[in-house]
Design a protein around this motif. Structure first.
Motif, PDB file in Angstrom:
ATOM      1  N   UNK A 118      53.362 -65.842 -68.990  1.00 18.65           N
ATOM      2  CA  UNK A 118      53.644 -64.435 -68.677  1.00 18.65           C
ATOM      3  C   UNK A 118      52.395 -63.568 -68.656  1.00 18.65           C
ATOM      4  N   UNK A 119      51.265 -64.089 -69.188  1.00 20.86           N
ATOM      5  CA  UNK A 119      50.021 -63.323 -69.172  1.00 20.86           C
ATOM      6  C   UNK A 119      48.894 -64.209 -68.681  1.00 20.86           C
ATOM      7  N   UNK A 120      47.818 -63.546 -68.268  1.00 21.82           N
ATOM      8  CA  UNK A 120      46.654 -64.267 -67.772  1.00 21.82           C
ATOM      9  C   UNK A 120      45.406 -63.729 -68.457  1.00 21.82           C
ATOM     10  N   UNK A 121      44.556 -64.669 -68.939  1.00 24.90           N
ATOM     11  CA  UNK A 121      43.270 -64.257 -69.517  1.00 24.90           C
ATOM     12  C   UNK A 121      42.303 -64.088 -68.358  1.00 24.90           C
ATOM     13  N   UNK A 122      41.942 -62.845 -68.094  1.00 28.62           N
ATOM     14  CA  UNK A 122      41.078 -62.567 -66.946  1.00 28.62           C
ATOM     15  C   UNK A 122      39.605 -62.528 -67.299  1.00 28.62           C
ATOM     16  N   UNK A 123      39.324 -62.343 -68.577  1.00 25.36           N
ATOM     17  CA  UNK A 123      37.917 -62.322 -68.989  1.00 25.36           C
ATOM     18  C   UNK A 123      37.844 -62.597 -70.491  1.00 25.36           C
ATOM     19  N   UNK A 124      36.678 -63.064 -70.940  1.00 23.08           N
ATOM     20  CA  UNK A 124      36.443 -63.327 -72.366  1.00 23.08           C
ATOM     21  C   UNK A 124      35.003 -62.972 -72.705  1.00 23.08           C
ATOM     22  N   UNK A 125      34.785 -62.439 -73.914  1.00 24.25           N
ATOM     23  CA  UNK A 125      33.441 -62.036 -74.332  1.00 24.25           C
ATOM     24  C   UNK A 125      33.243 -62.392 -75.820  1.00 24.25           C
ATOM     25  N   UNK A 126      32.215 -63.188 -76.119  1.00 24.81           N
ATOM     26  CA  UNK A 126      31.261 -63.790 -75.190  1.00 24.81           C
ATOM     27  C   UNK A 126      31.881 -64.957 -74.431  1.00 24.81           C
TER      28      UNK A 126
END
Length: 421
Positions: A118-126
């Motif tokens: 149901x969700x999407x990880x579009x970015x991660x830091x670091x």
């Protein structure tokens, strides 16, 4: 007419619009619209660290990091996921690392059950995790102690007793190598009794400075320390002078000089053990065996409950006989035998003995050889049989003067035993 209204196409169109609006309101209210949020502060977990330990490695820098995830999806799902951030895991598998050094590795994000679709990880830091792996070592170090305080007058501290006496430390090689010993500090003011405490310690480097370490682990956190506090006294040294050879108890101070080096030592111990100890006797010196000036060496004896803190383990004793006493040699021809074994008769083969006599000039001038006699005790002959024997003779001086005496010597005579039957 009403029938026509119900069958009207306009009515159906209006109803359709109303239903569409209701459905849209439902979807917005229940499912929400798509949006994006940042979920920060998610801790990084390193897995398979036991595999590192088996290879003699460990993570020394980089633990405690967090990541921020940018997640897209329905607003309702994102709100719920944000509230369940503690159920989101970020892991780095270190099981493949085989050597020490700086590392940069990707990490795996695992969402709570039901959110992956149901969700999407579009970015991660670091984007990756940076950390350092060092070689893991074990070292055994000594535990030292120091006293930070004061003692009562007349008291001193003895050697520290530490249990355990050594400490095992574990950690990164570069940090362990910087640690030389552990230091325990005992504190107190005006102490007159021994102290026993369980205390923490500080890790120190070779320069005597406290070291700060993030990776080093110790086998124990505290140690038991005993600091003995004892009394210290100056103890005089003495010898027992045995009178003889013209020297008596009465004239000893007149004719004998005795010096001891050192004259005294410093001894420590419990107060009750030192109360009655002011003089320590080294041993005996028989003045019969001394002529002129002679030196003697004695070990300094101490009970096990006392400690010689002077560090001197022996003493030199010098005995000087006054030159007022002279030594002359006399010939003794009066020889008698006593305790002749039963069934035997005895005869002295030795006719004369040379005997040394010491005394003042006046006493020696009055001495006659007839005042000297030798007596041999034949009871010292074991399992007597006919034959010739050498036996000890005791010299007796028959005189009324106290300023004269026979010097001890190895006086022996030879006797013949014959059966009397």
């Amino acid at each position: 007419m009403g029938k026509r209204i119900l069958n009207s196409k306009i009515l159906y169109a209006v109803l359709a619009i109303i239903l569409s609006i209701g459905l849209w309101v439902y979807v917005v209210a229940v499912e929400g619209t798509d949006s994006t949020i940042d979920i920060s502060g998610i801790p990084v977990t390193f897995t398979n660290q036991e595999v590192l330990e088996e290879r003699g490695l460990m993570i020394t820098e980089g633990e405690g990091q967090t990541v921020t995830l940018t997640v897209s999806g329905a607003s309702t799902s994102l709100t719920e996921l944000s509230q369940r951030r503690s159920d989101i895991s970020v892991t780095v598998d270190v099981g493949r690392i085989t050597s020490p050094g700086s590392q940069q590795m990707a990490y795996t994000v695992t969402l709570p059950s039901g959110y992956s679709s149901s969700v999407t990880i579009s970015d991660r830091s670091p984007g990756n995790i940076d950390f350092t792996v060092s070689r893991f070592v074990t070292e055994e170090i000594e535990i030292g102690c120091k006293f930070d305080g004061t003692l009562a007058d007349g008291y001193m501290r003895d050697d520290f007793i530490v249990t355990p006496s050594t400490l095992t430390i574990y950690g990164a090689e570069e940090e362990v190598e910087n640690i030389s010993y552990a230091l325990v500090t005992v504190q107190g003011e005006n102490l007159s009794e021994s102290v026993t405490e369980v205390l923490p310690f500080t890790l120190m480097n070779a320069q005597g400075q406290e070291t700060s370490s993030q990776t080093v682990t110790c086998s124990v956190e505290t140690v038991e320390v005993t600091m003995p506090v004892v009394k210290s006294n100056e103890i005089k040294l003495a010898v027992d002078l045995i009178p003889g050879g013209g020297i008596t108890e009465e004239n000893m101070d007149k004719y004998v000089t005795c010096t001891i080096d050192p004259a005294e030592i410093t001894v420590s111990g419990q107060e009750e053990d030192l109360e009655s100890l002011d003089t320590l006797t080294l041993g005996e010196i028989d003045l019969n065996e001394v002529s002129g000036t002679e030196n003697f060496e004695f070990e300094i004896p101490l009970e096990s409950n006392l400690k010689n803190i002077s560090g001197i383990t022996s003493a030199s004793v010098t005995v000087t006989i006054s030159d007022e006493l002279k030594t002359e040699e006399y010939e003794v021809d009066t020889i008698s035998l006593r305790n002749v074994p039963d069934g035997f008769k005895a005869e002295s083969v030795t006719q004369t003995l040379q005997v040394e006599v010491r005394g003042t000039e006046d006493a020696l001038a009055e001495l006659l050889e007839s005042n000297l006699r030798a007596v041999a005790d034949l009871s010292e002959i074991e399992e007597p049989a006919a034959g010739r024997y050498s036996v000890h003779a005791t010299i007796y001086l028959d005189t009324v003067s106290d300023d004269i005496g026979v010097l001890d010597g190895d006086y022996e005579i030879v006797v013949d035993l014959e059966e009397s039957g």
